[in-house]
Design a protein around this motif. Structure first.
Motif, short mmCIF file in Angstrom:
data_model
loop_
_atom_site.label_atom_id
_atom_site.label_comp_id
_atom_site.label_asym_id
_atom_site.label_seq_id
_atom_site.Cartn_x
_atom_site.Cartn_y
_atom_site.Cartn_z
N ARG A 76 85.45 86.72 -57.12
CA ARG A 76 86.10 85.55 -57.19
C ARG A 76 85.11 84.72 -58.17
N LEU A 77 83.50 84.84 -58.00
CA LEU A 77 82.76 84.11 -58.97
C LEU A 77 82.85 85.04 -60.22
N GLY A 78 83.12 86.16 -60.37
CA GLY A 78 83.08 86.90 -61.81
C GLY A 78 84.39 86.43 -62.48
N GLY A 79 85.39 86.34 -61.54
CA GLY A 79 86.54 85.54 -62.20
C GLY A 79 86.34 84.39 -62.78
N LEU A 80 85.69 83.67 -62.16
CA LEU A 80 85.58 82.36 -62.74
C LEU A 80 84.81 82.21 -64.13
N LEU A 81 83.84 83.30 -64.22
CA LEU A 81 83.10 83.54 -65.24
C LEU A 81 83.99 83.94 -66.46
N LYS A 82 84.82 84.69 -66.08
CA LYS A 82 85.52 85.64 -67.05
C LYS A 82 86.54 84.60 -67.64
N LEU A 83 87.20 83.63 -66.88
CA LEU A 83 87.90 82.62 -67.42
C LEU A 83 87.16 81.81 -68.35
N TRP A 84 86.13 81.38 -68.07
CA TRP A 84 85.22 80.48 -68.92
C TRP A 84 85.02 81.11 -70.23
N LEU A 85 84.63 82.42 -70.19
CA LEU A 85 84.24 83.23 -71.33
C LEU A 85 85.50 83.40 -72.36
N THR A 86 86.56 83.44 -71.75
CA THR A 86 87.91 83.85 -72.59
C THR A 86 88.41 82.17 -72.90
N ASN A 87 87.63 81.14 -72.89
CA ASN A 87 88.14 80.00 -73.01
C ASN A 87 89.43 79.37 -72.50
N ASP A 88 89.60 79.82 -71.35
CA ASP A 88 90.94 79.41 -70.58
C ASP A 88 90.83 77.95 -70.24
N GLN A 89 92.19 77.37 -70.42
CA GLN A 89 92.44 76.05 -70.48
C GLN A 89 91.75 75.52 -69.11
N THR A 91 89.21 76.18 -67.48
CA THR A 91 87.86 75.87 -67.29
C THR A 91 87.28 75.09 -68.57
N ALA A 92 88.30 74.47 -69.10
CA ALA A 92 87.77 73.53 -70.49
C ALA A 92 86.69 72.42 -69.85
N SER A 93 86.81 72.11 -68.72
CA SER A 93 85.80 70.95 -68.24
C SER A 93 84.59 71.51 -67.72
N PHE A 94 84.43 73.07 -67.75
CA PHE A 94 83.07 73.63 -67.34
C PHE A 94 82.09 73.36 -68.36
N GLY A 95 80.83 72.64 -68.06
CA GLY A 95 79.68 72.53 -68.99
C GLY A 95 78.92 73.72 -68.83
N GLU A 96 77.73 73.67 -69.60
CA GLU A 96 76.62 74.76 -69.40
C GLU A 96 76.14 74.71 -68.05
N ALA A 97 76.04 73.41 -67.36
CA ALA A 97 75.54 73.49 -65.98
C ALA A 97 76.00 74.17 -64.98
N THR A 98 77.42 73.79 -65.24
CA THR A 98 78.33 74.37 -64.05
C THR A 98 78.31 76.05 -64.34
N ILE A 99 78.34 76.60 -65.55
CA ILE A 99 78.02 77.87 -65.68
C ILE A 99 76.83 78.68 -65.22
N ARG A 100 75.73 77.93 -65.50
CA ARG A 100 74.50 78.34 -64.99
C ARG A 100 74.28 78.24 -63.50
N ALA A 101 74.95 77.22 -62.82
CA ALA A 101 75.30 77.22 -61.38
C ALA A 101 76.11 78.46 -60.90
N LEU A 102 76.92 78.75 -61.34
CA LEU A 102 77.67 79.91 -61.25
C LEU A 102 77.03 81.18 -61.22
N LEU A 103 76.30 81.26 -62.46
CA LEU A 103 75.49 82.70 -62.61
C LEU A 103 74.45 82.61 -61.33
#
Length: 127
Positions: A76-89, A91-103
């Motif tokens: 599930r976490l990897g799926g969220l990261l993939k959505l962000w990396l593909t610029n999915d709508q 995840t448009a509101s995900f900022g760098e802090a959110t992605i770093r927290a996800l990682l």
């Protein structure tokens, strides 16, 4: 059927031979703990061990279920990261802090998975 076959009684474990084995109090506690850990009575546990049967571990099954749950979390976490990396709508509101927290969460979850794997693979001294 011969007459002696009719009169022959069937021996069960309850009416069969009983063996007595002297043990120290610490040994008794260890045997009881190990029997409980695999979900067997003391008699069944000792019988299985003495006859050379591999004693199944309930704890190991619980650990495998835990590994499956952790693996699902990683998916599930990897799926969220993939959505962000593909610029999915979505995840448009995900900022760098959110992605770093996800990682960070992915790294923590991988750490948990490694701990559980070590507990399953490496033998414990008190077993």
């Amino acid at each position: 059927m011969a007459n002696n076959e009719k009169t022959k009684s069937v021996t069960s474990r309850k009416t069969g031979r009983h063996l007595r084995v002297p043990v120290l109090p610490e040994e008794e506690a260890t045997i009881k703990r190990q029997a409980a850990a695999v979900g067997l009575s003391v008699a069944a546990y000792l019988r299985n061990v003495s006859m050379g049967y591999q004693v199944p571990g309930i704890l190991d099954n619980k650990r495998v279920e835990e590994l499956a749950r952790i693996n699902g979390d990683l998916g599930r976490l990897g799926g969220l990261l993939k959505l962000w990396l593909t610029n999915d709508q979505r995840t448009a509101s995900f900022g760098e802090a959110t992605i770093r927290a996800l990682l960070s969460k992915i790294e923590d979850t991988q750490g948990k998975m490694h701990e559980v794997m070590r507990a399953v693979v490496l033998p414990r001294i008190d077993r």
